[in-house]
Enzyme design. Structure first.
Site, PDB file in Angstrom:
ATOM      1  N   LYS A 174       0.853  -1.204   0.000  1.00 37.42           N
ATOM      2  CA  LYS A 174       0.000   0.000   0.000  1.00 37.42           C
ATOM      3  C   LYS A 174       0.881   1.244   0.000  1.00 37.42           C
ATOM      4  O   LYS A 174       1.495   1.593   1.002  1.00 37.42           O
ATOM      5  CB  LYS A 174      -0.907   0.052   1.232  1.00 37.42           C
ATOM      6  CG  LYS A 174      -1.968   1.147   1.037  1.00 37.42           C
ATOM      7  CD  LYS A 174      -2.526   1.699   2.323  1.00 37.42           C
ATOM      8  CE  LYS A 174      -1.976   3.000   2.771  1.00 37.42           C
ATOM      9  NZ  LYS A 174      -1.980   4.116   1.839  1.00 37.42           N
ATOM     10  N   GLU A 249       9.064   1.227  10.970  1.00 35.75           N
ATOM     11  CA  GLU A 249      10.143   2.209  10.752  1.00 35.75           C
ATOM     12  C   GLU A 249       9.490   3.569  10.864  1.00 35.75           C
ATOM     13  O   GLU A 249       8.697   3.948  10.002  1.00 35.75           O
ATOM     14  CB  GLU A 249      10.776   2.026   9.366  1.00 35.75           C
ATOM     15  CG  GLU A 249      11.421   0.682   9.124  1.00 35.75           C
ATOM     16  CD  GLU A 249      12.656   0.443   9.973  1.00 35.75           C
ATOM     17  OE1 GLU A 249      13.191   1.412  10.543  1.00 35.75           O
ATOM     18  OE2 GLU A 249      13.064  -0.716  10.091  1.00 35.75           O
ATOM     19  N   CYS A 283      13.404  10.735   7.206  1.00 39.72           N
ATOM     20  CA  CYS A 283      13.370  10.278   8.609  1.00 39.72           C
ATOM     21  C   CYS A 283      14.743  10.339   9.242  1.00 39.72           C
ATOM     22  O   CYS A 283      14.856  10.436  10.462  1.00 39.72           O
ATOM     23  CB  CYS A 283      12.814   8.858   8.662  1.00 39.72           C
ATOM     24  SG  CYS A 283      13.670   7.756   7.550  1.00 39.72           S
ATOM     25  N   GLU A 380       9.813  16.193  15.291  1.00 33.92           N
ATOM     26  CA  GLU A 380      10.196  15.955  13.891  1.00 33.92           C
ATOM     27  C   GLU A 380       9.431  16.948  13.019  1.00 33.92           C
ATOM     28  O   GLU A 380       8.196  16.961  13.010  1.00 33.92           O
ATOM     29  CB  GLU A 380       9.831  14.532  13.484  1.00 33.92           C
ATOM     30  CG  GLU A 380      10.264  14.207  12.065  1.00 33.92           C
ATOM     31  CD  GLU A 380       9.851  12.809  11.616  1.00 33.92           C
ATOM     32  OE1 GLU A 380       8.679  12.433  11.829  1.00 33.92           O
ATOM     33  OE2 GLU A 380      10.701  12.112  11.043  1.00 33.92           O
TER      34      GLU A 380
HETATM   35  P1  NAD Z   1       2.084   8.464   7.570  1.00 37.47           P
HETATM   36  O1  NAD Z   1       2.283   7.724   8.855  1.00 37.47           O
HETATM   37  O2  NAD Z   1       1.076   9.521   7.526  1.00 37.47           O
HETATM   38  O3  NAD Z   1       1.687   7.430   6.412  1.00 37.47           O
HETATM   39  C1  NAD Z   1       2.481   6.298   6.104  1.00 37.47           C
HETATM   40  C2  NAD Z   1       1.597   5.256   5.430  1.00 37.47           C
HETATM   41  O4  NAD Z   1       0.611   4.803   6.360  1.00 37.47           O
HETATM   42  C3  NAD Z   1       0.823   5.791   4.226  1.00 37.47           C
HETATM   43  O5  NAD Z   1       0.741   4.779   3.241  1.00 37.47           O
HETATM   44  C4  NAD Z   1      -0.550   6.077   4.818  1.00 37.47           C
HETATM   45  O6  NAD Z   1      -1.577   6.063   3.867  1.00 37.47           O
HETATM   46  C5  NAD Z   1      -0.689   4.925   5.804  1.00 37.47           C
HETATM   47  N1  NAD Z   1      -1.641   5.162   6.894  1.00 37.47           N
HETATM   48  C6  NAD Z   1      -2.072   6.355   7.380  1.00 37.47           C
HETATM   49  N2  NAD Z   1      -2.961   6.156   8.379  1.00 37.47           N
HETATM   50  C7  NAD Z   1      -3.096   4.817   8.522  1.00 37.47           C
HETATM   51  C8  NAD Z   1      -3.857   3.992   9.393  1.00 37.47           C
HETATM   52  N3  NAD Z   1      -4.673   4.485  10.302  1.00 37.47           N
HETATM   53  N4  NAD Z   1      -3.723   2.637   9.281  1.00 37.47           N
HETATM   54  C9  NAD Z   1      -2.884   2.087   8.373  1.00 37.47           C
HETATM   55  N5  NAD Z   1      -2.158   2.832   7.500  1.00 37.47           N
HETATM   56  C10 NAD Z   1      -2.242   4.179   7.578  1.00 37.47           C
HETATM   57  O7  NAD Z   1       3.538   8.968   7.163  1.00 37.47           O
HETATM   58  P2  NAD Z   1       3.942   9.874   5.913  1.00 37.47           P
HETATM   59  O8  NAD Z   1       3.421  11.250   6.162  1.00 37.47           O
HETATM   60  O9  NAD Z   1       3.589   9.182   4.643  1.00 37.47           O
HETATM   61  O10 NAD Z   1       5.547   9.855   6.037  1.00 37.47           O
HETATM   62  C11 NAD Z   1       6.241  10.672   6.921  1.00 37.47           C
HETATM   63  C12 NAD Z   1       6.645   9.919   8.181  1.00 37.47           C
HETATM   64  O11 NAD Z   1       7.306   8.701   7.838  1.00 37.47           O
HETATM   65  C13 NAD Z   1       7.662  10.691   9.017  1.00 37.47           C
HETATM   66  O12 NAD Z   1       7.325  10.596  10.380  1.00 37.47           O
HETATM   67  C14 NAD Z   1       8.964   9.955   8.742  1.00 37.47           C
HETATM   68  O13 NAD Z   1       9.936  10.077   9.751  1.00 37.47           O
HETATM   69  C15 NAD Z   1       8.498   8.556   8.592  1.00 37.47           C
HETATM   70  N6  NAD Z   1       9.482   7.772   7.846  1.00 37.47           N
HETATM   71  C16 NAD Z   1      10.236   6.858   8.517  1.00 37.47           C
HETATM   72  C17 NAD Z   1      11.203   6.123   7.846  1.00 37.47           C
HETATM   73  C18 NAD Z   1      12.038   5.108   8.560  1.00 37.47           C
HETATM   74  O14 NAD Z   1      12.606   4.264   7.882  1.00 37.47           O
HETATM   75  N7  NAD Z   1      12.121   5.139   9.876  1.00 37.47           N
HETATM   76  C19 NAD Z   1      11.393   6.316   6.480  1.00 37.47           C
HETATM   77  C20 NAD Z   1      10.605   7.256   5.812  1.00 37.47           C
HETATM   78  C21 NAD Z   1       9.647   7.979   6.507  1.00 37.47           C
END
Ligand code: NAD
Length: 476
Positions: A174, A249, A283, A380
């Site tokens: 997804k 992650e 991240c 963050e």
């Molecule tokens: P997000 O948590 O909003 O979304 C991530 C994914 O989860 C998307 O596909 C989203 O549609 C899905 N999602 C959202 N709500 C959900 C729910 N209730 N249930 C299941 N899935 C759901 O994150 P984002 O805005 O896409 O990305 C930014 C964040 O990701 C930042 O906090 C960043 O630090 C983190 N990030 C971490 C890493 C790592 O490897 N640690 C890498 C990249 C990004």
């Protein structure tokens, strides 16, 4: 350029059951360039059941050699389509084209690594004493859900899907609503390379509809998630109901520590891109800088000079280093932090404003002498903002480094080997680099301590995470 516009299920593109669509916006121009189908829970059920069918009827029993051959072919097809993949990413999330090309190459390399890793992967025999012997098996789990964010859409999709497939699982991927295109392209290209129908399904759609349906579907054995800590927590709660495996992650607020004995000029020249690359939407961004007081003033001056030379603008130009933020909402969030910093009289040494009249651009912004109590220091931001502060005492600096709820990545700059190793041991973080800003290596485990995550992506650790461990005793 062909732009994927439908779900990828059972080896073919198709509309979602509800015919919902998401509008696609180019963040560099703010213009719409079409729409993409959005899945709903009914699509999730169909895709998961059919992935389970593909697992039971073939993929789980395919010989490791044959699985490896197919994943090598996927790597080759990704490489052949590197330019298409890069163009899609630049158009859709404003990633500078040079970075997008590198990331498409990285996706191919990840498939190549796991294609080879299959031959090295297995259980152990264990010395349990006379009378019998003991061995372990690493067995695939079944259908795994991979839920990924929008900041590195293709590499993260690859580094979740490739080890899961290599270990013998089927995958439902997804992508984030803001970045579905390269995930859909990956589904199509992998199928073209010989991955059987149903083994990799791609379902764009909202987190609430698709993500939650995946995290609660009884046939999903594991949820591998990358995204925010808040959503990671929610997924853990949902997965707990039937004790699904999870790997998470999550967010970060990574430190960049510069000691006076270091080659601090090199640190100052290179550190801007350790936080501003991908317009700070990373991240691992080194967004908290700790600089030893003896070099603080000249360091900040040199850091600002290096920042002022960064090329911000049109992401389709090969020289561009910083494109726009991914969306108007993301820019508004970052601007909220800047407003808060202004209200607290924080010193802006560079940036702080929008840099172009069209597109979601923001200047790289350098905040100095920042008090650790401030929001911009603790939270963050996920945008092009760095906070810099001086330190006098190593121990107290390390207490402040570890005061963060996060622990993902970080850098330590020193030429004193004993100090480097002492600090590496002391910092609560899953990934660190000494005299460098690198965080991700395909061969090495990647993941966080504390609220930055659970489990590891990449390396052989990721493959282990996509298997169940079975122990068998054999009597002589
Ligand atoms: P997000 O948590 O909003 O979304 C991530 C994914 O989860 C998307 O596909 C989203 O549609 C899905 N999602 C959202 N709500 C959900 C729910 N209730 N249930 C299941 N899935 C759901 O994150 P984002 O805005 O896409 O990305 C930014 C964040 O990701 C930042 O906090 C960043 O630090 C983190 N990030 C971490 C890493 C790592 O490897 N640690 C890498 C990249 C990004």
């Amino acid at each position: 350029m062909t732009i994927p516009s439908q779900l990828f299920v059972d080896g073919a593109a198709r509309e979602g059951v509800s015919n919902h669509r998401t509008t696609l916006i180019n963040p560099a121009t703010e213009e719409s360039f079409g729409s993409v189908a959005a899945a709903d829970p009914m699509d999730v059920s169909q895709a998961v059941e059919s992935a389970h069918g593909a697992w039971v009827s073939g993929w789980r029993d395919l010989s490791p050699g044959k699985r490896g051959e197919i994943l090598y072919a996927v790597a080759r097809v990704l490489r052949e389509n590197q330019e298409w993949l890069a163009q899609l990413e630049t158009l859709h999330i404003g990633k500078p084209i040079a970075d997008a090309r590198d990331e498409a190459g990285l996706g191919a390399r990840v498939f190549q690594f796991y294609a080879g890793a299959i031959a090295q992967f297995g259980g152990q025999t264990l010395p349990v004493g006379r009378g019998g012997f003991d061995f372990t098996l690493r067995q695939p789990m079944g259908v795994v859900a991979c839920i990924v964010p929008w900041n590195f859409p293709l590499p993260i999709a690859c580094w979740k899907a490739a080890p899961a497939l290599a270990a013998g699982n089927c995958v439902v991927l997804k992508p984030a609503s803001l970045s579905p295109l390269t995930a859909l392209a990956l589904g199509e290209l992998a199928h073209r390379a010989g991955l059987p129908s149903g083994v990799l399904q791609v379902l764009p759609g909202s987190g609430a509809a698709v993500g939650e349906a995946l995290a609660t579907h009884p046939l999903i054995r594991k949820v591998s998630f990358t995204g925010s800590t808040e959503v990671g927590r929610r997924i853990m709660e949902l997965a707990a109901r039937d004790v699904k495996r999870v790997s998470l992650e999550l967010g970060g607020k990574s430190p960049n520590i510069v000691f006076a004995d270091a080659d601090w000029q090199r640190a100052a020249d290179t550190s801007p891109m350790s936080v501003f690359a991908n317009t700070g939407q990373d991240c691992c961004a080194r967004s908290r800088m700790f600089v030893e007081r003896a070099i603080y003033e000249p360091f900040v001056e040199r850091f600002v000079a290096a920042t002022s030379k960064l090329v911000v603008g049109d992401p389709t130009r090969p020289e561009t280093q910083l494109g726009p933020l991914v969306s108007a909402a993301q820019r508004a969030t970052v601007e909220g932090y800047l407003a808060d910093a202004r209200a607290n009289s924080t010193r802006f040494a560079f940036g702080g404003k929008r840099s172009q009249s069209k597109g979601f651009y923001l200047e790289p912004t350098v905040l100095v002498d920042v008090d650790p109590g401030q929001r911009c220091w603790r939270e963050e931001i996920f945008g092009p903002v760095v906070c810099i502060a001086p330190f006098d005492d190593e121990k107290r600096m390390l207490q402040e480094v570890n005061a963060s709820p996060y622990g993902l990545s970080g850098s330590i700059w020193t030429n004193d080997l004993r100090r480097a190793l002492r600090v590496v041991r002391a910092v609560d973080s899953g990934v660190l680099s000494i005299n460098s800003h690198s965080s991700v290596h395909v061969e090495a485990p990647f993941g966080g301590f504390k609220q930055s995550g659970l489990g590891r992506d990449l390396g052989m650790a990721a493959m282990e995470g996509y298997t169940e461990l079975k122990n068998v005793y054999v009597a002589e």
